[in-house]
Design an enzyme around this catalytic site. Structure first.
Site, PDB file in Angstrom:
ATOM      1  N   ASP A 173       0.814  -1.212   0.000  1.00 13.06           N
ATOM      2  CA  ASP A 173       0.000   0.000   0.000  1.00 13.06           C
ATOM      3  C   ASP A 173       0.851   1.267   0.000  1.00 13.06           C
ATOM      4  O   ASP A 173       0.593   2.212  -0.753  1.00 13.06           O
ATOM      5  CB  ASP A 173      -0.883   0.025   1.260  1.00 13.06           C
ATOM      6  CG  ASP A 173      -2.041  -0.959   1.195  1.00 13.06           C
ATOM      7  OD1 ASP A 173      -2.636  -1.083   0.107  1.00 13.06           O
ATOM      8  OD2 ASP A 173      -2.346  -1.590   2.209  1.00 13.06           O
ATOM      9  N   LEU A 174       1.836   1.305   0.874  1.00 13.68           N
ATOM     10  CA  LEU A 174       2.581   2.554   1.076  1.00 13.68           C
ATOM     11  C   LEU A 174       3.486   2.879  -0.109  1.00 13.68           C
ATOM     12  O   LEU A 174       3.687   4.043  -0.453  1.00 13.68           O
ATOM     13  CB  LEU A 174       3.378   2.478   2.374  1.00 13.68           C
ATOM     14  CG  LEU A 174       2.509   2.350   3.635  1.00 13.68           C
ATOM     15  CD1 LEU A 174       3.368   2.034   4.860  1.00 13.68           C
ATOM     16  CD2 LEU A 174       1.713   3.636   3.876  1.00 13.68           C
TER      17      LEU A 174
END
Lengths: 401, 401
Positions: A173-174
């Site tokens: 995600d990041l």
């Protein structure tokens, strides 16, 4: 809010930029939070009744709060005609639109790229998805764990000889979120220079994660072998990794001849410098077991604070292994004010982590505490031409909240 | 170089930007590579004789190559007066200067912020360091592993009940690199708008890594407890994680009721949908052991390809666990052309990983293969006013290579 490092009278670099945000959970919200910290007005569209899915992930609302400050929450039912019209008014006035809806969903909302660009040819439209268009996995929902498994990140994380493990960070995600904010900034720059009118950006999470393999992929490109799991060892540096002290564990990275000399001084074992088994890095790697037999009892004889102080005095990279609770007690972390509390009038305050980057002239901000679902629906829609009467009718009809 | 996704006649967003790069190993080079991919001219200053420290990290040159394409290598001895003069000429003409030297080193080279800004008031000067100025650890050399240990990343990675582990990715380096490129882009935008003349940016690796804790820190903010190590399990989703098939392991993320129904159909076990022990997510979490006893033998009875196909047919997020060798054989990865080979005339070609982001109007590039140490010293310095005679003298004196 007044961490020592904030510049005085700083200009927020994105103070003229409006972002409409139709993302949820972590990847997209992390990206738009970063743009908000840089000064952008971020209008977060959420589903009526439910909101961002992470609003219901425990612990509530702390999970949500960590990636949703500096945003105006506007709750709209995009399944209704009137809701879609409200969203169209918002994107018509925006500089940036970021979405992470399922394939086909944005089009169903009338918010696909073509529709938005027709309303607003200057829009910078950014889609974050698992795999992007024209992928064999195009319709597959992306979860961070799936991205970690498929990208190779899991395969290089784990004990030596053990099974693949997740990285504790939601890396999939990041990483995607970072590429999204970086790409939007590049497009804003190009638009400001007149090189483009608008832009359409796709950030596939899978591809983004694969690019972070960098030197780990280099291992395979050079040797033809998969990069191995190594626990906390290093294949070619000793002493390196996690060592137990009398109270807890520390990390040590004695990766140069200077650090090795400092390490021996810190342990008060200058005799090791004369020991032929440990003379060069190659020797220490070859005789790691014998060296560990010597140094492990020494390190275990005193507490971690003692060893960290001694190793730092000798200039050797070493430090504690903090967890997500102890890290905030670190002297540096406290001095930087990385943990901040944003006040909320109507409910418990929000714990957030401030931006890490220091600008001398520009500034970042912590201004808008993470909002309740729909907290800014009226304020934002009024600025976009809705009257109080219209809003009351839309609310009654369940179109907004 | 002609991956299907490259736009035609795309404009490189940073085609007018020159970056002078005095960084090495991973964090800084990853940042400047990204800017180079976006079109910036990146002039990489390296030490005469030795070059970037990662040139000597095995496997050579694959390790170095993965983060150093799209850069001109210029080898200069910054310990000499004539070398410092050459570097001053380069930064005087640059838009951006990124450095990751040890504390005090840039000043010794005459390349600290004040000196560079005096030469070039419009410079965007970015320092990547372990801890930044005014930190109790200011002088401590930062290694990725130290940053992972201190930031909490290690503490949340590992088997349930086991010891803290590294994330296999050099997260400390790559997170800092991402913040550096993002911050430089924000400053370029602000400068283009006339909001600032120049800028000084500090990116501390430790602080950068701490901000990525996001929702993991949220766990502590909400519960007061450290986020636990979980191996490949999820505390509140079942079935989720790594499962063994007859030939290898796969990941499955059945995190919604729809996915649970699809999962049971894929396993040809519709009876599980009627089983009261597994009716809701709460039930499945509570009875995880019993559910595993049922599904593990089923999954182990057939190969991973079979299960991935079946789970995908039912719309369930699932996939293989690739390593750094098998990931390049994935159909999606091949279709995207993520693995590219850049030709080099005088030696083996370089394996690189292409940018993951797709722009419709703008473009990224893979143009300059990773260079030999000093490969562009003459070409770059001649463009900055040095004659062939001067360069010959400097080379003879060991000032350049």
């Amino acid at each position: 809010m007044d961490s020592e490092r904030r510049s005085e009278n700083g200009v927020l670099p994105l103070s003229d930029v409006t972002v409409v945000d139709l993302t949820q959970v972590v990847a997209g919200p992390f990206a738009t939070m970063g743009l908000g910290d840089l000064g952008a007005e971020v209008i977060k569209i959420e589903a009526v009744g439910r909101g961002d899915r992470s609003r219901s992930i425990q612990p509530k609302p702390a999970y949500f709060d960590t990636v949703n400050r500096n945003k105006y929450s506007v709750a709209i039912d995009l399944k209704s005609d009137a809701g879609r019209e409200a969203a169209r008014r918002l994107v018509a006035d925006a500089d940036v639109f970021i979405e992470s809806t399922k394939p086909g969903r944005a089009a169903a909302f009338g918010l696909d790229y073509d529709a938005v660009a027709e309303l607003n040819p200057g829009i910078i439209y950014c889609s974050i998805s698992g795999f992007g268009r024209n992928s064999p996995y195009e319709d597959l929902p992306a979860w961070d764990m799936l991205i970690q498994g498929m990208s190779g990140i899991m395969s290089i994380t784990g004990e030596e000889g053990g099974e693949p493990l997740w990285s504790g960070l939601p890396s999939g995600d990041l990483i995607a979120g970072s590429y999204a904010s970086q790409s939007v900034l590049a497009a804003l720059y190009a638009r400001e220079r007149g090189d483009i009118d608008g832009e359409w950006i796709e950030v596939p999470m899978f591809d983004a994660a694969v690019t972070w393999l960098t030197a780990r992929a280099g291992y395979t490109f050079g040797y033809g072998e998969p990069f191995p799991r190594l626990g906390t060892h290093h294949p070619s540096i000793v002493p390196f990794g996690k060592y137990d002290c009398s109270d807890s564990s520390i990390v040590i990275a004695a990766g140069t001849p200077d650090f090795w000399r400092g390490f021996c001084r810190a342990l008060d074992r200058p005799d090791l410098l004369e020991d032929g088994r440990f003379a060069t890095m190659d020797d220490r790697v070859r005789n790691r077991g014998e060296l560990d037999d010597v140094i492990e009892p020494v390190l275990k004889s005193r507490p971690s604070d003692y060893w960290i102080d001694r190793l730092h005095e000798e200039g050797v990279p070493a430090g504690p292994i903090y967890d997500t609770r102890t890290v905030w007690e670190d002297e540096h972390v406290k001095r930087r004010g990385l943990h901040q509390v944003m006040e909320r009038e109507d409910r418990e305050d929000a714990d957030v982590i401030d931006q890490p980057v220091h600008f001398a002239e520009l500034d970042t901000r912590l201004e808008i505490a993470p909002q309740r679902l729909g907290e800014s629906t009226d304020a934002v829609l009024r600025r976009h031409g809705y009257s109080a009467d219209e809003l009351a009718r839309l609310r009654e009809a369940g179109v907004i909240e």
